[in-house]
Design a protein around this motif. Structure first.
Motif, PDB file in Angstrom:
ATOM      1  N   UNK A   2       0.914  -1.288  -0.193  1.00 44.25           N
ATOM      2  CA  UNK A   2       0.164  -0.155   0.062  1.00 44.25           C
ATOM      3  C   UNK A   2       0.854   1.352   0.004  1.00 44.25           C
ATOM      4  N   UNK A   3       1.970   1.135   0.695  1.00 39.42           N
ATOM      5  CA  UNK A   3       2.890   2.455   1.100  1.00 39.42           C
ATOM      6  C   UNK A   3       3.433   2.525  -0.369  1.00 39.42           C
ATOM      7  N   UNK A   4       4.005   1.566  -0.995  1.00 35.94           N
ATOM      8  CA  UNK A   4       4.639   1.574  -2.118  1.00 35.94           C
ATOM      9  C   UNK A   4       3.751   2.201  -3.421  1.00 35.94           C
ATOM     10  N   UNK A   5       2.618   1.553  -3.362  1.00 35.55           N
ATOM     11  CA  UNK A   5       1.466   2.258  -4.498  1.00 35.55           C
ATOM     12  C   UNK A   5       1.482   3.567  -4.254  1.00 35.55           C
ATOM     13  N   UNK A   6       1.224   4.118  -2.899  1.00 35.65           N
ATOM     14  CA  UNK A   6       0.794   5.335  -2.933  1.00 35.65           C
ATOM     15  C   UNK A   6       2.239   6.324  -3.315  1.00 35.65           C
ATOM     16  N   UNK A   7       3.340   5.763  -2.850  1.00 37.68           N
ATOM     17  CA  UNK A   7       4.605   6.713  -3.201  1.00 37.68           C
ATOM     18  C   UNK A   7       4.554   6.685  -4.611  1.00 37.68           C
ATOM     19  N   UNK A   8       4.404   5.403  -5.552  1.00 41.48           N
ATOM     20  CA  UNK A   8       4.501   5.395  -6.725  1.00 41.48           C
ATOM     21  C   UNK A   8       3.524   6.541  -7.339  1.00 41.48           C
ATOM     22  N   UNK A   9       2.380   6.315  -6.881  1.00 41.24           N
ATOM     23  CA  UNK A   9       1.387   7.347  -7.392  1.00 41.24           C
ATOM     24  C   UNK A   9       1.898   9.031  -7.160  1.00 41.24           C
ATOM     25  N   UNK A  10       2.423   9.289  -6.106  1.00 40.50           N
ATOM     26  CA  UNK A  10       2.718  10.609  -6.008  1.00 40.50           C
ATOM     27  C   UNK A  10       4.019  10.885  -6.865  1.00 40.50           C
ATOM     28  N   UNK A  11       4.799  10.022  -6.976  1.00 41.63           N
ATOM     29  CA  UNK A  11       5.851  10.059  -7.969  1.00 41.63           C
ATOM     30  C   UNK A  11       5.643  10.271  -9.230  1.00 41.63           C
ATOM     31  N   UNK A  12       4.749   9.577  -9.782  1.00 45.11           N
ATOM     32  CA  UNK A  12       4.147   9.537 -11.187  1.00 45.11           C
ATOM     33  C   UNK A  12       3.635  10.749 -11.225  1.00 45.11           C
ATOM     34  N   UNK A  13       2.466  11.191 -10.342  1.00 47.24           N
ATOM     35  CA  UNK A  13       1.859  12.719 -10.463  1.00 47.24           C
ATOM     36  C   UNK A  13       2.865  13.863 -10.642  1.00 47.24           C
ATOM     37  N   UNK A  14       3.737  13.801  -9.831  1.00 47.69           N
ATOM     38  CA  UNK A  14       5.003  14.912  -9.814  1.00 47.69           C
ATOM     39  C   UNK A  14       5.671  14.812 -10.966  1.00 47.69           C
ATOM     40  N   UNK A  40      -4.893  12.000  -5.601  1.00 48.93           N
ATOM     41  CA  UNK A  40      -5.945  11.507  -5.258  1.00 48.93           C
ATOM     42  C   UNK A  40      -6.552  10.320  -5.505  1.00 48.93           C
ATOM     43  N   UNK A  41      -7.107  10.077  -6.760  1.00 41.97           N
ATOM     44  CA  UNK A  41      -7.411   8.957  -7.277  1.00 41.97           C
ATOM     45  C   UNK A  41      -6.811   7.757  -6.912  1.00 41.97           C
ATOM     46  N   UNK A  42      -5.595   7.266  -7.325  1.00 43.36           N
ATOM     47  CA  UNK A  42      -5.130   6.082  -6.900  1.00 43.36           C
ATOM     48  C   UNK A  42      -4.921   6.153  -5.409  1.00 43.36           C
ATOM     49  N   UNK A  43      -4.484   6.950  -4.684  1.00 40.01           N
ATOM     50  CA  UNK A  43      -4.289   7.108  -3.379  1.00 40.01           C
ATOM     51  C   UNK A  43      -5.851   6.405  -2.445  1.00 40.01           C
ATOM     52  N   UNK A  44      -6.846   7.230  -2.963  1.00 40.03           N
ATOM     53  CA  UNK A  44      -8.171   6.915  -2.522  1.00 40.03           C
ATOM     54  C   UNK A  44      -8.523   5.316  -2.937  1.00 40.03           C
TER      55      UNK A  44
END
Length: 201
Positions: free
Chosen positions: A21-33, A115-119
């Motif tokens: 879960x943490x890795x997916x959230x980090x990946x989503x943030x990295x991709x978004x940035x 927001x979408x993937x993290x949610x």
């Protein structure tokens, strides 16, 4: 209140799920940035237009000031130069507006991509974790209460039969021993119920 199970197998599964879960959230943030940085590069023409407009306005403004000092025709020369300088200022303003729009699009896109993937991850992962925490607290509270081991033993008897294979069955069977109040069987069965919840006696 426990955040992780006491039994190794369940605790390992929980840790792996949390790490995923943490890795997916980090990946989503990295991709978004990363996407935001790519979009911000589209503002480069706006920056160039702003710089060109500022340079043009400054140069023509200086030329107009110099032309105004020419005797007799100075004011006539200054007016077209000043108009051209104003056009340069308009070009600079348009370049700044383009940068603002691109910046807003980049920010909104990054927010949406976070927001979408993290949610989605939180909706799948967090309820399961919270449910286990509540269940473990309730199970431990029942076990510690008077007669709690008896209730958990009954719960073990009503659960999957494969969990009962590790419990030594006395003559007459586990259910009969539970009804008779056999303390060893009750302790063994309550331990089964605790293990199902990821807890130790």
């Amino acid at each position: 209140m426990r955040f992780y199970a006491q039994t190794p197998v369940r605790r390992s599964r929980q840790v792996v799920a949390d790490l995923i879960a943490v890795a997916l959230i980090a990946a989503a943030v990295w991709f978004a940035l990363a996407v935001r940085d790519v979009i911000l590069k589209l503002a480069e023409p706006g920056r160039q237009a702003e710089n060109a407009g500022d340079s043009l306005a400054s140069g023509l403004g200086d030329a107009g000031d110099a032309a105004s000092k020419v005797p007799l025709v100075g004011n006539s020369l200054k007016k077209p130069l000043q108009s051209a300088a104003d056009a340069g200022t308009g070009l600079a303003d348009a370049g700044q507006s383009l940068q603002d729009i691109v910046g807003q699009v980049a920010t909104l896109t990054a927010i949406a991509l976070i927001v979408l993937p993290v949610s989605f991850v939180l909706v799948l992962w967090l309820p399961l974790r919270m449910r286990w925490i509540r269940r473990s607290v309730t199970t431990r509270r029942v076990f510690d209460a008077p007669g709690g081991a008896d209730l958990l033993a009954l719960r073990a008897l009503m659960g999957p039969l494969r969990d009962l294979t590790a419990v030594p069955a006395p003559p007459g069977g586990l259910a009969d021993a539970w009804r008779r109040g056999d303390q060893q069987v009750i302790a063994d069965l309550s331990a089964v119920a605790l293990r199902r919840a990821g807890l130790r006696p």
